[in-house]
Design a protein around this motif. Structure first.
Motif, PDB file in Angstrom:
ATOM      1  N   MET A 149       0.802  -1.367  -0.017  1.00  0.00           N
ATOM      2  CA  MET A 149      -0.043   0.080   0.104  1.00  0.00           C
ATOM      3  C   MET A 149       1.043   1.066  -0.043  1.00  0.00           C
ATOM      4  N   MET A 150       2.011   1.185   0.542  1.00  0.00           N
ATOM      5  CA  MET A 150       3.084   2.248   0.603  1.00  0.00           C
ATOM      6  C   MET A 150       3.417   2.558  -0.900  1.00  0.00           C
ATOM      7  N   ILE A 151       3.660   1.547  -1.581  1.00  0.00           N
ATOM      8  CA  ILE A 151       4.279   1.861  -2.871  1.00  0.00           C
ATOM      9  C   ILE A 151       2.876   2.163  -3.934  1.00  0.00           C
ATOM     10  N   LEU A 152       1.645   1.599  -3.667  1.00  0.00           N
ATOM     11  CA  LEU A 152       0.840   2.062  -4.153  1.00  0.00           C
ATOM     12  C   LEU A 152       0.253   3.706  -4.004  1.00  0.00           C
ATOM     13  N   GLY A 153       0.353   3.926  -2.585  1.00  0.00           N
ATOM     14  CA  GLY A 153       0.044   5.361  -2.395  1.00  0.00           C
ATOM     15  C   GLY A 153       0.933   6.445  -2.951  1.00  0.00           C
ATOM     16  N   MET A 154       2.113   5.935  -2.851  1.00  0.00           N
ATOM     17  CA  MET A 154       3.091   6.879  -3.561  1.00  0.00           C
ATOM     18  C   MET A 154       3.198   6.990  -5.037  1.00  0.00           C
ATOM     19  N   GLY A 155       2.714   5.853  -5.704  1.00  0.00           N
ATOM     20  CA  GLY A 155       2.628   5.565  -7.096  1.00  0.00           C
ATOM     21  C   GLY A 155       1.508   6.690  -7.481  1.00  0.00           C
ATOM     22  N   LEU A 156       0.279   6.441  -6.837  1.00  0.00           N
ATOM     23  CA  LEU A 156      -1.137   7.311  -7.289  1.00  0.00           C
ATOM     24  C   LEU A 156      -0.635   8.802  -7.011  1.00  0.00           C
ATOM     25  N   ALA A 157      -0.020   9.222  -5.886  1.00  0.00           N
ATOM     26  CA  ALA A 157       0.369  10.377  -5.808  1.00  0.00           C
ATOM     27  C   ALA A 157       1.236  11.082  -6.503  1.00  0.00           C
ATOM     28  N   PHE A 158       2.198  10.443  -7.105  1.00  0.00           N
ATOM     29  CA  PHE A 158       3.130  11.111  -8.030  1.00  0.00           C
ATOM     30  C   PHE A 158       2.622  11.127  -9.473  1.00  0.00           C
ATOM     31  N   TYR A 159       1.417  10.180  -9.515  1.00  0.00           N
ATOM     32  CA  TYR A 159       0.992  10.043 -10.823  1.00  0.00           C
ATOM     33  C   TYR A 159      -0.265  11.291 -11.079  1.00  0.00           C
ATOM     34  N   PHE A 160      -0.965  11.403  -9.878  1.00  0.00           N
ATOM     35  CA  PHE A 160      -1.852  12.565  -9.925  1.00  0.00           C
ATOM     36  C   PHE A 160      -1.301  13.837  -9.720  1.00  0.00           C
ATOM     37  N   GLY A 161      -0.264  13.905  -9.145  1.00  0.00           N
ATOM     38  CA  GLY A 161       0.246  14.984  -8.646  1.00  0.00           C
ATOM     39  C   GLY A 161       1.020  15.850  -9.424  1.00  0.00           C
ATOM     40  N   LYS A 162       1.464  15.150 -10.788  1.00  0.00           N
ATOM     41  CA  LYS A 162       2.407  15.655 -11.531  1.00  0.00           C
ATOM     42  C   LYS A 162       2.019  17.265 -11.965  1.00  0.00           C
ATOM     43  N   PRO A 163       0.637  17.297 -12.227  1.00  0.00           N
ATOM     44  CA  PRO A 163       0.179  18.914 -12.673  1.00  0.00           C
ATOM     45  C   PRO A 163       0.400  19.893 -11.560  1.00  0.00           C
ATOM     46  N   TYR A 164       0.617  19.469 -10.312  1.00  0.00           N
ATOM     47  CA  TYR A 164       0.262  20.499  -9.157  1.00  0.00           C
ATOM     48  C   TYR A 164       1.660  20.829  -8.622  1.00  0.00           C
ATOM     49  N   VAL A 165       2.969  20.419  -9.369  1.00  0.00           N
ATOM     50  CA  VAL A 165       4.152  20.619  -8.806  1.00  0.00           C
ATOM     51  C   VAL A 165       4.344  22.182  -8.881  1.00  0.00           C
ATOM     52  N   GLN A 166       3.916  22.839 -10.045  1.00  0.00           N
ATOM     53  CA  GLN A 166       4.011  24.165 -10.379  1.00  0.00           C
ATOM     54  C   GLN A 166       3.322  25.163  -9.705  1.00  0.00           C
ATOM     55  N   PRO A 167       1.660  24.886  -9.686  1.00  0.00           N
ATOM     56  CA  PRO A 167       0.813  25.908  -9.034  1.00  0.00           C
ATOM     57  C   PRO A 167       1.172  25.960  -7.524  1.00  0.00           C
ATOM     58  N   VAL A 168       0.675  27.391  -6.923  1.00  0.00           N
ATOM     59  CA  VAL A 168       0.557  27.705  -5.594  1.00  0.00           C
ATOM     60  C   VAL A 168      -0.862  27.597  -5.021  1.00  0.00           C
ATOM     61  N   ALA A 169      -0.902  26.573  -3.905  1.00  0.00           N
ATOM     62  CA  ALA A 169      -2.046  26.681  -3.273  1.00  0.00           C
ATOM     63  C   ALA A 169      -2.210  27.468  -2.014  1.00  0.00           C
ATOM     64  N   PRO A 170      -3.246  27.778  -1.507  1.00  0.00           N
ATOM     65  CA  PRO A 170      -3.425  28.749  -0.237  1.00  0.00           C
ATOM     66  C   PRO A 170      -2.930  27.806   0.886  1.00  0.00           C
ATOM     67  N   ASP A 171      -2.219  28.691   1.756  1.00  0.00           N
ATOM     68  CA  ASP A 171      -1.634  28.020   3.170  1.00  0.00           C
ATOM     69  C   ASP A 171      -2.719  27.955   4.080  1.00  0.00           C
ATOM     70  N   LEU A 172      -2.148  26.952   4.821  1.00  0.00           N
ATOM     71  CA  LEU A 172      -3.057  26.993   6.304  1.00  0.00           C
ATOM     72  C   LEU A 172      -2.789  28.046   7.206  1.00  0.00           C
ATOM     73  N   PRO A 173      -3.668  28.518   7.998  1.00  0.00           N
ATOM     74  CA  PRO A 173      -3.320  29.611   8.790  1.00  0.00           C
ATOM     75  C   PRO A 173      -2.559  29.222  10.008  1.00  0.00           C
TER      76      PRO A 173
END
Lengths: 307, 369
Positions: free
Chosen positions: A102-126
């Motif tokens: 599940m560790m491998i699967l979780g990282m795989g899915l996170a890297f797969y779907f996370g590719k487009p979000y490396v550049q944009p800036v999301a709002p911070d937590l307060p």
């Protein structure tokens, strides 16, 4: 950065760093305590943490709300926990090995779907400035505490109370200590374990969202460096006690802050060795608290890692 | 009474002749294969949900991994470290230990080989290369052997300890390569000094695949003999089944645990040696490229059988070798292979629950129905 604090800068920076770095440890270890108290181990929380970091960042970016991001991370984490829990409910399936998968699967899915979000800036937590009273910049920086840290601290006490005094806590502990005793009481051990694993996954997801939404505060593939896994060792160190987890998370966070702190005051010699400090500390703690002969005090009886 | 007990089969191990034995063996081939295909099927559904074509994915993988002589060379070069990394999981697994930190032994083995190469750069290859390989195996063996020792003497969980030590190993490598062992000429990518040509491992003649493959396959064969045909392998399995009982029987459990983990670590260290001496030419951060983690999956897919590791490692090496082409042609992220590995791994572990469920594989139950 001139100040009259002198060498006091170092402990102050480590304290501030400990508060910043410890939050993911705190959430993952609280989740792991809940799961392990029900008699199951989830090594996959490292993958859940990374997936939570990605999901939290993506949703926060898409919706513009960091809290919706945290919610999404919790939901994603719960889903991973639920899948882990269901798979481990099958007879003869090894929960430690499934955790690695599940560790491998979780990282795989996170890297797969996370590719487009490396550049944009999301709002911070307060975060809340507890250092408003001080004129010194380092004190203010150290006492800028994120809301999630405070929520985590409250949760640690709440979970301690829940496990100790409530009916739900008793049910989880009985299931974790003896499947037979739980069955005799008319409980359904597999169902309770699966739900505890799902809840534990949700906690780990929130820990991941803290990483991407506050510190270091951006999403990339190297965002977690084993925090999810170290949390498993931290739980053993804390003897399955949520309040002790809080202290242990601060300790591990402090070790993690050591390298960056020394670098910030100009000591860069052996930077990578200081970077290894949290892992060395974790290993040392594991060695010191393990024993070849007797069962560990406080360990749930059904837990495979302590048998 | 005595006659009967002598002729009657022991409970649980009846003999049903040749066909029965085939059926028994078939279970350990058919079930992992079915689980592998299930993993591929789930991954195909995942791709379809993404609007990508699974047929294109698998045909591209076939082309880039196994389609031409060149793709075979690419695949087989990646197979070498995977074989050794998988043995680092499979050998301790004989004792029931889940060691997942082989990456640490690969990385430190590579650094040791690179450092030894710098020291021995004036020597001829015949002398230097074995010394480099030995130092890599020594470090790797000590590193993972320490995990076994911690497990035996202190009861430290080997899974967590080995993975923590992999992180420590990578930090140690970064420190050494950036600091004491750094070649001042390596600018963007800190490395140890490049190995002179005589200290490089070449290719197997006419194969254009480096010698690591031959050593990897040899290691798998020897590991299979050790596990299946020697008393040590048998004693290890007894200890893995029930450590207390093994100790009561007088088996040297401690030596078995430390020996099997150290041997696995030494082989992973050897993988690091080949990465440095045959692929990179010096020790640097590309040593931590994840072979150790793919090795875990391979060992589990092969059910920790060293002979089965060979085809499984070739298969997964092919998937990794084709990753670049799939990224370019199908516009997929490089993590796609990791997703595939995740689905396959989960599916394989779920299939553990199916062993013994099907009557066709259990000859002793054929007549009872």
């Amino acid at each position: 950065m001139e100040s009259d604090l002198g060498l006091w800068v170092i402990p102050l920076a480590i304290l501030g760093g400990a508060i910043r770095v410890s939050t993911p440890f705190l959430f993952v270890s609280l989740g792991e305590v809940l799961t392990e108290r029900s008699g199951r181990i989830n090594l996959g929380l490292e993958g859940t943490l990374v997936f939570g970091a990605m999901a939290g960042y993506a949703i926060a970016y898409l919706t513009g709300s960091s809290w919706l991001g945290v919610l999404a991370a919790a939901a994603g984490g719960a889903l991973f926990g639920l899948i882990h829990g269901l798979i481990c409910s099958l007879p003869r399936v090894n929960d430690i090995a499934v955790g690695i998968a599940m560790m491998i699967l979780g990282m795989g899915l996170a890297f797969y779907f996370g590719k487009p979000y490396v550049q944009p800036v999301a709002p911070d937590l307060p975060s809340i400035n507890f250092g408003w009273w001080s004129e010194v910049q380092q004190v203010r920086a150290a006492l800028r505490v994120n809301v999630l840290f405070i929520i985590g601290a409250v949760l640690a006490f709440a979970m301690w109370w829940m496990l100790r005094t409530t009916r739900i806590g008793l049910i989880i502990r009985v299931v974790g200590d003896s499947t037979d005793a739980a069955r005799a009481m008319g409980l359904r051990p597999l169902l309770i374990r699966t739900l505890s694993t799902a809840a534990g996954g949700a906690f780990a997801g929130v820990g991941g969202a803290y990483l991407s939404l506050f510190y270091p505060g951006s999403w990339n593939e190297g965002i977690s460096s084993g925090q999810g896994l170290m949390a498993v060792a931290l739980v053993i160190f804390a003897r399955w006690n949520p309040i002790a987890c809080f202290g242990a998370a601060l300790l591990f966070g402090g070790a993690g802050a050591l390298g960056p702190t020394l670098q910030s005051i100009g000591i860069s010699e052996g930077y990578y060795l200081f970077f290894a400090a949290p892992y060395v500390l974790t290993l040392g703690v594991l060695i010191a608290t393990s024993s070849p002969s007797r069962a560990m005090t406080g360990a749930p009886g059904e837990l495979s890692i302590t048998k | 009474m005595t006659d009967q007990s002598a002729s009657a089969p022991l409970v649980g191990t009846p003999q049903r002749g040749f066909l029965g034995q085939v059926a028994r063996r078939a279970e350990s081939v058919v079930l992992p294969l079915a689980a592998l295909l299930t993993g591929f099927a789930v991954f195909s559904i995942f791709l379809i949900l993404q609007g990508k074509s699974p047929t294109q994915f698998f045909s591209l993988t076939y082309q880039a991994g196994f389609g031409t002589a060149f793709s075979w060379q690419n695949t087989l070069s990646r197979t070498a470290p995977l074989l050794l990394a998988a043995l680092c999981v499979a050998l301790p697994a004989r004792l029931g230990l889940v060691v997942i930190g082989g990456e640490g032994a690969i990385v430190l083995g590579g650094v040791a080989a690179g450092a030894a190469g710098v020291l021995l750069s004036q020597t001829i290859g015949v002398v230097a290369l074995p010394l480099m390989a030995i130092s890599a195996m020594l470090i790797g063996g000590l590193w993972i052997g320490a995990v076994g020792a911690l497990r035996y003497y202190r009861g430290v969980n080997e899974t967590i300890a080995s993975l923590l030590m992999a992180y420590i190993a990578i930090a140690l490598m970064n420190h050494l390569v950036e600091g004491p062992l750094r070649d001042p000429d390596s600018l963007n990518k800190p490395s140890t000094a490049p190995l002179p040509p005589p200290l490089r491992v070449g290719d197997i003649p006419a194969w254009e695949v480096h010698w690591g493959l031959a050593f990897g396959i040899l290691a798998c064969l020897l590991a299979w003999i050790l596990i299946e045909k020697t008393t040590w392998g048998f004693a290890a399995r007894i200890s893995g089944g029930n450590m207390r009982a093994a100790q009561v029987q007088g088996l040297p459990v401690g030596r078995l645990i430390i020996g099997f983990t150290a041997l696995g670590g030494a082989l992973a260290g050897l993988a690091g040696f080949f990465e440095v001496a045959a692929v990179h030419g010096s020790a640097n951060a590309s040593l931590a490229s994840g072979y150790g983690y793919t090795g875990i999956l391979i060992a589990f897919l092969a059910r920790h059988n060293p002979l089965a590791i060979i085809p499984v490692a070739i298969l997964l090496a092919g998937f990794e070798a084709s990753s670049g082409l799939i990224q370019r042609r199908m516009d997929l992220p490089d993590a796609t292979v990791l997703v595939l590995q995740g689905f396959v791994f989960v599916s394989i572990l779920m299939s553990d629950t199916l062993y013994g469920r099907f009557k066709i594989f259990a000859p002793e139950r054929w007549k009872s129905a």
